[in-house]
Scaffold this motif. Structure first.
Motif, PDB file in Angstrom:
ATOM      1  N   ALA A 197      20.347  57.607  78.519  1.00  0.00           N
ATOM      2  CA  ALA A 197      19.345  58.170  79.427  1.00  0.00           C
ATOM      3  C   ALA A 197      18.009  58.410  78.718  1.00  0.00           C
ATOM      4  O   ALA A 197      16.944  58.032  79.236  1.00  0.00           O
ATOM      5  CB  ALA A 197      19.870  59.461  80.045  1.00  0.00           C
ATOM      6  N   ARG A 198      18.040  59.017  77.560  1.00  0.00           N
ATOM      7  CA  ARG A 198      16.793  59.378  76.882  1.00  0.00           C
ATOM      8  C   ARG A 198      16.026  58.148  76.414  1.00  0.00           C
ATOM      9  O   ARG A 198      14.796  58.054  76.618  1.00  0.00           O
ATOM     10  CB  ARG A 198      17.105  60.294  75.691  1.00  0.00           C
ATOM     11  CG  ARG A 198      15.877  60.714  74.882  1.00  0.00           C
ATOM     12  CD  ARG A 198      14.914  61.525  75.742  1.00  0.00           C
ATOM     13  NE  ARG A 198      13.712  61.884  75.001  1.00  0.00           N
ATOM     14  CZ  ARG A 198      13.596  62.993  74.270  1.00  0.00           C
ATOM     15  NH1 ARG A 198      14.631  63.837  74.198  1.00  0.00           N
ATOM     16  NH2 ARG A 198      12.491  63.265  73.642  1.00  0.00           N
ATOM     17  N   VAL A 199      16.739  57.182  75.803  1.00  0.00           N
ATOM     18  CA  VAL A 199      16.022  56.017  75.273  1.00  0.00           C
ATOM     19  C   VAL A 199      15.464  55.161  76.404  1.00  0.00           C
ATOM     20  O   VAL A 199      14.370  54.586  76.277  1.00  0.00           O
ATOM     21  CB  VAL A 199      16.915  55.171  74.344  1.00  0.00           C
ATOM     22  CG1 VAL A 199      17.282  55.960  73.097  1.00  0.00           C
ATOM     23  CG2 VAL A 199      18.167  54.659  75.051  1.00  0.00           C
TER      24      VAL A 199
ATOM     25  N   ARG B  97      14.755  51.709  70.025  1.00  0.00           N
ATOM     26  CA  ARG B  97      14.927  53.158  69.851  1.00  0.00           C
ATOM     27  C   ARG B  97      16.350  53.507  69.431  1.00  0.00           C
ATOM     28  O   ARG B  97      16.572  54.405  68.619  1.00  0.00           O
ATOM     29  CB  ARG B  97      14.555  53.879  71.147  1.00  0.00           C
ATOM     30  CG  ARG B  97      13.054  53.967  71.359  1.00  0.00           C
ATOM     31  CD  ARG B  97      12.702  54.385  72.779  1.00  0.00           C
ATOM     32  NE  ARG B  97      11.286  54.722  72.885  1.00  0.00           N
ATOM     33  CZ  ARG B  97      10.303  53.825  72.945  1.00  0.00           C
ATOM     34  NH1 ARG B  97      10.613  52.521  72.909  1.00  0.00           N
ATOM     35  NH2 ARG B  97       9.040  54.196  73.032  1.00  0.00           N
ATOM     36  N   LEU B  98      17.330  52.791  69.978  1.00  0.00           N
ATOM     37  CA  LEU B  98      18.712  53.039  69.596  1.00  0.00           C
ATOM     38  C   LEU B  98      18.930  52.721  68.116  1.00  0.00           C
ATOM     39  O   LEU B  98      19.598  53.465  67.393  1.00  0.00           O
ATOM     40  CB  LEU B  98      19.654  52.200  70.459  1.00  0.00           C
ATOM     41  CG  LEU B  98      19.814  52.642  71.919  1.00  0.00           C
ATOM     42  CD1 LEU B  98      20.514  51.563  72.734  1.00  0.00           C
ATOM     43  CD2 LEU B  98      20.620  53.942  71.987  1.00  0.00           C
ATOM     44  N   ARG B  99      18.349  51.618  67.664  1.00  0.00           N
ATOM     45  CA  ARG B  99      18.576  51.192  66.279  1.00  0.00           C
ATOM     46  C   ARG B  99      17.804  52.038  65.283  1.00  0.00           C
ATOM     47  O   ARG B  99      18.300  52.304  64.181  1.00  0.00           O
ATOM     48  CB  ARG B  99      18.202  49.714  66.118  1.00  0.00           C
ATOM     49  CG  ARG B  99      19.133  48.765  66.838  1.00  0.00           C
ATOM     50  CD  ARG B  99      18.944  47.339  66.380  1.00  0.00           C
ATOM     51  NE  ARG B  99      19.822  46.418  67.085  1.00  0.00           N
ATOM     52  CZ  ARG B  99      19.898  45.120  66.835  1.00  0.00           C
ATOM     53  NH1 ARG B  99      19.132  44.591  65.909  1.00  0.00           N
ATOM     54  NH2 ARG B  99      20.721  44.354  67.506  1.00  0.00           N
ATOM     55  N   THR B 100      16.612  52.429  65.639  1.00  0.00           N
ATOM     56  CA  THR B 100      15.794  53.183  64.683  1.00  0.00           C
ATOM     57  C   THR B 100      16.025  54.681  64.767  1.00  0.00           C
ATOM     58  O   THR B 100      15.670  55.417  63.848  1.00  0.00           O
ATOM     59  CB  THR B 100      14.299  52.895  64.914  1.00  0.00           C
ATOM     60  OG1 THR B 100      13.950  53.250  66.267  1.00  0.00           O
ATOM     61  CG2 THR B 100      13.984  51.424  64.672  1.00  0.00           C
ATOM     62  N   GLY B 101      16.634  55.152  65.865  1.00  0.00           N
ATOM     63  CA  GLY B 101      16.827  56.586  66.048  1.00  0.00           C
ATOM     64  C   GLY B 101      18.172  57.103  65.599  1.00  0.00           C
ATOM     65  O   GLY B 101      18.482  58.281  65.799  1.00  0.00           O
ATOM     66  N   GLY B 102      19.000  56.225  65.006  1.00  0.00           N
ATOM     67  CA  GLY B 102      20.294  56.672  64.529  1.00  0.00           C
ATOM     68  C   GLY B 102      21.276  57.022  65.624  1.00  0.00           C
ATOM     69  O   GLY B 102      22.179  57.846  65.430  1.00  0.00           O
TER      70      GLY B 102
END
Length: 443
Positions: A111-113, A334-339
């Motif tokens: 949801a957030r990304v 965002r998923l890959r860089t945000g951990g």
């Protein structure tokens, strides 16, 4: 000749659709001959060229095959029936280990990304004519590919791994060409190849990937393409090792005209290194999907390859969907860089479940395979009986027939959600199912 099913239509597309509906519904069984073209043309009151065009469309879609004067008949494994129909229905109360899905508990919240990606789109909308690949995703993926030793090449974004495989095959091959495929292998690939009017040539697999001698034999016999799963091979869990990669590259260098397609199926969820074959032939492609790490509904995969192959894929894509949503691409960044996902932790979780089941089965004298990924492959003497007995014991597993061409029987067990306390009872049930004789059909 056709029993009670009448072929209908006045145009080639209508005749083609009529036959496809009958095959999909089971009214025209595999091996059933079709009427000679002139006979069907007379029956329908159309020009024989119209029927010829319909039959040509059916051949190109992998529905029928033609053998000269012996005429046309429904293919032994028509693409419209699909291997996904080979499955055990899972009654209520039965533990389902047949799906091949990742563990939902190990998938990140989206949801957030997605909201953040949408907000960025509001500030800078993506319009027609812009780059189909999100620049941030391209930089991220290129760095990962460089680290894994994948040769430099342009990038394309496609709607999942199978979409990428299909586009690469269509970019280079023509109906009737032969494609070497893993056996056992991914059921969707085994369906896709004949659906494109191509011929499958099975290549045996062990824990280290495709067997080099069988790849050599397939290519020497005229196979124009080879599809390899680098890691977490479905259904066996095989992963191409460094020695196997060297052997396969040596075979491919003997056939530099081969189209090589690699599916890095386990990217983001395995802890074994990638040993790519890319670059051993003039035309190649490697595809990585986001499905296993971030969820099957995130229909996005990144594809790289030689310049000609990627240019053809992107050119054809422009004429169809145009591009894969940049909103989704930004969400993946965002998923890959945000951990959002810890690949090592996910790989370890699947590894513990996989290894525990393999050890438990070994304790019962049963050899099983699962070097990487979320599936365990168990060779069995009687596949039908094993699946049926396990179902009666409260466990649903996938019948190996979904994944085989000529390989020996087996069953696939998805361990992604297997709890520690379930491992022992499951292994005991598998042992009982394997040792018993046939029971009944599971289809």
């Amino acid at each position: 000749m056709l029993g009670e099913y009448p072929i209908s239509g006045r145009r080639a597309a209508e005749i083609c659709a009529s036959v496809e509906r009958a095959v999909g519904a089971g009214d025209l069984e595999p091996g059933r001959p079709l009427p000679p073209m002139r006979e069907l043309a007379a029956r329908l009151g159309v020009n024989p060229n119209t029927v010829a065009a319909a039959y040509r469309m059916l051949r190109e879609r992998g529905v029928i095959e033609t053998a000269g004067r012996r005429g046309s008949r429904v293919r032994p494994a028509p693409a419209t029936t699909g291997r996904d129909h080979i499955r055990a229905d899972v009654p209520e109360g039965v533990r389902d280990l047949s799906s091949g899905d990742p563990d939902p508990a190990l998938l990140p919240p989206l949801a957030r990304v997605l909201a953040d990606a949408a907000a960025e789109g509001d500030r800078a909308p993506v319009l027609y004519g812009q780059d189909p690949v999100e620049p941030a995703l391209a930089r991220l993926v290129r760095a990962e590919l460089d680290a894994d030793g994948v040769p430099d090449g342009p990038l394309a974004v496609v709607s999942g791994a199978l979409d990428g495989v299909e586009r690469v095959l269509a970019a280079h091959l023509r109906p009737g060409d032969a494609v070497a495929v893993e056996d056992p292998g991914w059921s969707r690939t085994l369906d896709l190849v004949p659906a494109l009017g191509l011929r499958t040539v099975p290549v045996g697999v062990d824990d280290d990937g495709p067997r080099p001698e069988e790849v050599r034999r397939a290519l020497a016999a005229g196979a124009r393409a080879l599809i390899v799963t680098d890691r977490a091979q479905n259904p066996t869990g095989a992963a191409v090792s460094a020695p196997r990669a060297r052997a396969l590259r040596s075979v491919l260098r003997e056939h530099p005209e081969t189209l090589l397609i690699e599916d890095d199926h386990g990217h983001g969820v395995v802890d074994v290194p990638l040993h790519p074959l890319a670059g051993a032939t003039a035309h190649w492609a490697l595809v990585r999907s986001a499905a296993k790490a971030y969820g099957p509904d995130l229909r996005l995969a990144v594809l790289t390859g030689d310049a000609v192959t990627v240019d053809r894929v992107r050119g054809r894509q422009r004429l169809g969907p145009g591009w894969v949503s940049r909103l989704l691409q930004r969400a993946v960044v965002r998923l890959r860089t945000g951990g959002a996902v810890d690949p090592a932790a996910v790989a370890a979780a699947y590894g513990r479940r996989r290894d525990a089941l393999i050890r438990a089965l070994a304790g019962h004298g049963i050899a099983a395979h699962g070097r990487s990924g979320m599936n365990v492959w168990v060779p069995v003497p009687d596949e039908t009986g094993a699946v049926a007995r396990l179902l009666h014991a409260g466990w649903a597993v996938a019948p190996g027939a979904r994944f085989r061409i000529s390989a020996p029987p087996g069953i696939r067990i998805t361990v992604s959600t297997l709890a520690e306390e379930e491992t022992g009872p499951l292994a005991q049930a598998v042992a009982a199912a394997v040792e018993a004789g046939p029971l009944r059909s599971y289809v």
